[in-house]
Design a protein around this motif. Structure first.
Motif, short mmCIF file in Angstrom:
data_model
loop_
_atom_site.label_atom_id
_atom_site.label_comp_id
_atom_site.label_asym_id
_atom_site.label_seq_id
_atom_site.Cartn_x
_atom_site.Cartn_y
_atom_site.Cartn_z
N LEU A 25 0.81 -1.21 0.00
CA LEU A 25 0.00 0.00 0.00
C LEU A 25 0.84 1.26 0.00
CD1 LEU A 25 -2.85 -0.76 2.57
CD2 LEU A 25 -3.11 -0.42 0.11
N LYS A 26 0.36 2.25 -0.74
CA LYS A 26 0.82 3.62 -0.60
C LYS A 26 -0.41 4.49 -0.41
CE LYS A 26 5.08 3.34 -3.31
NZ LYS A 26 5.84 3.90 -4.48
N VAL A 27 -0.29 5.49 0.44
CA VAL A 27 -1.44 6.36 0.78
C VAL A 27 -0.96 7.80 0.84
CG1 VAL A 27 -3.19 6.92 2.51
CG2 VAL A 27 -2.60 4.53 2.07
N GLY A 28 -1.79 8.69 0.31
CA GLY A 28 -1.56 10.12 0.43
C GLY A 28 -2.87 10.82 0.76
N ALA A 29 -2.80 11.97 1.41
CA ALA A 29 -4.00 12.69 1.80
C ALA A 29 -3.77 14.19 1.70
CB ALA A 29 -4.43 12.33 3.23
N ALA A 30 -4.85 14.94 1.50
CA ALA A 30 -4.74 16.39 1.38
C ALA A 30 -6.06 17.05 1.74
CB ALA A 30 -4.33 16.78 -0.04
N LYS A 31 -5.97 18.32 2.10
CA LYS A 31 -7.14 19.14 2.42
C LYS A 31 -6.99 20.48 1.73
CE LYS A 31 -7.61 21.01 6.60
NZ LYS A 31 -7.92 21.20 8.03
N VAL A 32 -8.08 20.95 1.10
CA VAL A 32 -8.07 22.22 0.38
C VAL A 32 -9.25 23.06 0.83
CG1 VAL A 32 -8.31 23.33 -1.89
CG2 VAL A 32 -6.84 21.32 -1.63
N ASP A 33 -9.00 24.29 1.22
CA ASP A 33 -10.05 25.22 1.66
C ASP A 33 -10.81 25.72 0.43
OD1 ASP A 33 -11.51 27.53 2.53
OD2 ASP A 33 -10.13 27.79 4.20
N ILE A 34 -12.13 25.56 0.44
CA ILE A 34 -12.95 26.01 -0.69
C ILE A 34 -14.00 27.04 -0.25
CG2 ILE A 34 -12.64 23.87 -2.00
CD1 ILE A 34 -15.52 23.11 -1.06
N THR A 35 -13.76 27.69 0.88
CA THR A 35 -14.72 28.68 1.37
C THR A 35 -14.82 29.85 0.40
OG1 THR A 35 -13.93 28.13 3.60
CG2 THR A 35 -15.39 30.03 3.38
N PRO A 36 -16.01 30.17 -0.08
CA PRO A 36 -16.13 31.32 -0.98
C PRO A 36 -15.80 32.63 -0.27
CG PRO A 36 -18.11 29.92 -1.05
CD PRO A 36 -17.30 29.48 0.12
N ASN A 311 -8.96 0.60 19.32
CA ASN A 311 -9.97 -0.39 18.95
C ASN A 311 -9.84 -0.81 17.49
OD1 ASN A 311 -12.07 -1.99 19.90
ND2 ASN A 311 -13.63 -0.64 19.04
N LEU A 312 -8.62 -0.76 16.96
CA LEU A 312 -8.38 -1.18 15.59
C LEU A 312 -7.92 -2.63 15.54
CD1 LEU A 312 -6.44 1.90 14.17
CD2 LEU A 312 -8.82 1.30 13.71
N GLU A 313 -8.24 -3.30 14.44
CA GLU A 313 -7.72 -4.63 14.22
C GLU A 313 -6.26 -4.53 13.72
OE1 GLU A 313 -10.39 -6.80 11.74
OE2 GLU A 313 -12.13 -6.37 13.00
N ARG A 314 -5.63 -5.65 13.56
CA ARG A 314 -4.22 -5.67 13.19
C ARG A 314 -4.02 -4.96 11.85
NH1 ARG A 314 -0.38 -11.08 12.96
NH2 ARG A 314 1.58 -10.00 12.43
N PRO A 315 -3.09 -4.01 11.77
CA PRO A 315 -2.89 -3.29 10.52
C PRO A 315 -2.29 -4.18 9.44
CG PRO A 315 -1.21 -2.68 12.11
CD PRO A 315 -2.19 -3.53 12.84
N VAL A 316 -2.56 -3.81 8.17
CA VAL A 316 -2.02 -4.54 7.03
C VAL A 316 -1.27 -3.56 6.13
CG1 VAL A 316 -3.84 -6.27 7.10
CG2 VAL A 316 -4.14 -4.24 5.67
N THR A 317 -0.29 -4.06 5.43
CA THR A 317 0.45 -3.25 4.47
C THR A 317 0.19 -3.67 3.04
OG1 THR A 317 2.38 -4.70 4.67
CG2 THR A 317 2.29 -2.78 6.12
N ILE A 362 -11.12 -2.40 -0.49
CA ILE A 362 -9.70 -2.28 -0.18
C ILE A 362 -9.37 -3.40 0.79
CG2 ILE A 362 -7.85 -0.76 0.60
CD1 ILE A 362 -9.93 1.57 0.27
N GLY A 363 -8.71 -4.43 0.31
CA GLY A 363 -8.51 -5.60 1.15
C GLY A 363 -9.86 -6.21 1.50
N ASP A 364 -10.13 -6.34 2.80
CA ASP A 364 -11.44 -6.87 3.20
C ASP A 364 -12.35 -5.77 3.74
OD1 ASP A 364 -10.19 -6.32 5.58
OD2 ASP A 364 -10.49 -8.30 6.48
N THR A 365 -12.05 -4.52 3.40
CA THR A 365 -12.92 -3.40 3.77
C THR A 365 -13.74 -2.98 2.57
OG1 THR A 365 -11.41 -2.56 5.47
CG2 THR A 365 -12.97 -0.99 4.54
N VAL A 366 -15.06 -2.92 2.75
CA VAL A 366 -15.99 -2.64 1.67
C VAL A 366 -16.73 -1.34 1.95
CG1 VAL A 366 -18.10 -3.42 0.52
CG2 VAL A 366 -16.30 -5.06 1.05
#
Length: 447
Positions: A25-36, A311-317, A362-366
């Motif tokens: 897995l590779k993961v990226g995240a971002a947040k952009v302000d769209i307030t008028p 309260n998370l289950e075992r992480p996966v890569t 994604i894996g066993d997450t639906v």
């Protein structure tokens, strides 16, 4: 009743024979302000209470990509999803069938559309894709009691009306997917909960409401520029449990209109239309609403953080990404009378109503997506019948169905405002959605 299923998009799968290393897995995240800008707000909005944002998570398994994107908006036009997802496929190699674009359903955002708006949404996805890094993911669930069924019998009129029904159907589950670097630093959290974002709906101020306050709180708590993406659960019949200020403001507004000879007791003018802001009681109630989004945002945020920490289950890569979409069609109706609730509507036949279903695995997450406002019992049935324990439903996703509310079959027997305004005939949508999403799971798993 025959349910018509029309497959509109295929299924994209990583090759099952690919080596495990190719699916890290590779993961990226971002947040952009769209307030008028204030100068660009519609005349009905008086200013900005808190900012609006686009939040995006992009995931790659070594063979394909997916995106989960949420916008602080009441809804997202179907054409907006079409344009943004097509650009993401073309420029970022994220297949349309693996792109989820969800609205938080805040009732305190101006209606936005067009090229500039689409560029802002895509910008968040682009930034998330550019931040891809090796990661691990883990799933967990918790509970939060800040939602409540909002359909109840009025004790005075003995008819259906909007109020807290503590005994009505309500799903308290908070589903959480946490994405971390391999060293354990937070990248993003994707969380799912069913509640209407209506706490600031009477203020005529721009606000991301409860989902925005929750995500802000989570992000501030996690630090490390982590992004908290809200997934709008089946909230069609769910309100915040503490909503009395809105009921009180509604009663004041009804009384004020009645003095002018206008009966709005079975209607709902938008926002704070007609509110006397010189009335000290109105001012107090509105200020309490501003406090309430912070209070309830912290409450939901704390539960998300509790799940993410303990309260998370075992992480996966390694987790294989797969996606699919289809459209189901149900018989439609057109309402011929008016009124918000309490009385049976009168209807004539109308064109069939299309409902877009999306499935991201994604894996066993639906994650099952629907492009309308779904009642909680439909999502609960889907989760119950799904072959995967890690299953959630996100609504107002990938466009805006022309259905109005989507009640479960049993709810059509009640004259609630969601039911009488729905453009769907009874007896189709619940099964069409649940069986349609289950079919998509089967098709994804068969490849």
């Amino acid at each position: 009743m025959k349910i018509q299923l029309h497959i509109i998009m295929g299924i994209s799968l990583a090759c099952a024979a690919a080596p495990a290393a190719a699916q890290s897995l590779k993961v990226g995240a971002a947040k952009v302000d769209i307030t008028p800008a204030v100068k660009d707000l519609p005349k009905s909005m008086l200013g900005v209470l808190d900012p609006l944002n686009v939040r995006a998570i992009v995931i790659e398994d070594g063979a394909t990509r997916a995106a989960m994107v949420t916008v602080d908006a009441g809804a997202i036009m179907t054409e907006t999803w079409e344009h943004v997802s097509a650009q993401a496929e073309r420029e970022l190699h994220i297949p349309v069938k693996q792109f989820l674009l969800t609205a938080t359903h805040t009732h305190s955002a101006p209606w936005l559309r067009g090229e500039a708006y689409e560029r802002q949404i895509f910008d968040a996805v682009r930034k998330a894709a550019s931040a891809l890094q090796p990661a691990r993911m883990a799933y967990g669930t918790g509970v939060s009691y800040i939602n409540v069924n909002r359909n109840i019998i009025d004790p005075q009129t003995h008819r259906w009306w909007e109020g807290p029904n503590y005994d009505g159907p309500s799903d308290k589950t908070v589903a959480v997917v946490r994405f971390d670097t391999l060293a354990g630093a937070p990248i993003a959290v994707y969380y799912n909960y069913g509640v209407h974002a209506v706490l600031t709906g009477n203020l005529d101020l721009v606000s991301a409401d409860l989902p925005g306050a929750t995500s802000n709180y989570i992000e501030d708590s996690l630090g490390n520029d982590a992004v908290a993406v809200y997934s709008n659960g089946a909230a069609g019949d769910q309100n915040p449990i503490f909503f009395q200020q809105t009921y009180d403001l509604r009663a004041i507004r009804i009384a004020d209109y009645a003095k002018r000879g206008e009966d709005i007791s079975n209607a709902m003018p938008p926002g704070g239309t007609g509110m006397d802001r010189k009335n000290p009681q109105v001012v107090k109630l509105m200020n309490q609403q501003k406090q309430m989004i912070l209070s309830m945002g912290q409450m939901l945020g704390e539960e998300v953080l509790h799940v993410a920490r303990a309260n998370l289950e075992r992480p996966v890569t390694v987790a294989r990404i797969a996606g699919a979409q289809e459209t189901v069609s149900c018989p439609g109706r057109k309402r011929l009378d008016q009124g918000r609730a309490g009385y049976a509507g009168t209807y004539e036949d109308a064109d069939p109503v299309p409902l877009r279903l999306s499935l991201l695995k994604i894996g066993d997450t639906v994650i099952g997506g629907v492009d309308g406002e779904v009642f909680t019992m439909i999502a609960q049935r889907f989760k119950r019948e799904s072959p995967f324990k890690h299953t959630m439903m996100t609504t107002l996703t990938n466009g805006m169905a022309p259905s109005g509310y989507i009640p479960n079959d049993a709810a059509f027997g009640f004259n609630t405002f969601e039911v009488v305004s729905s453009r769907l005939k009874p007896g189709c949508a619940e099964t069409a959605i649940v069986e349609g999403l289950l079919d998509l799971i089967d098709k994804v798993d068969a490849k």
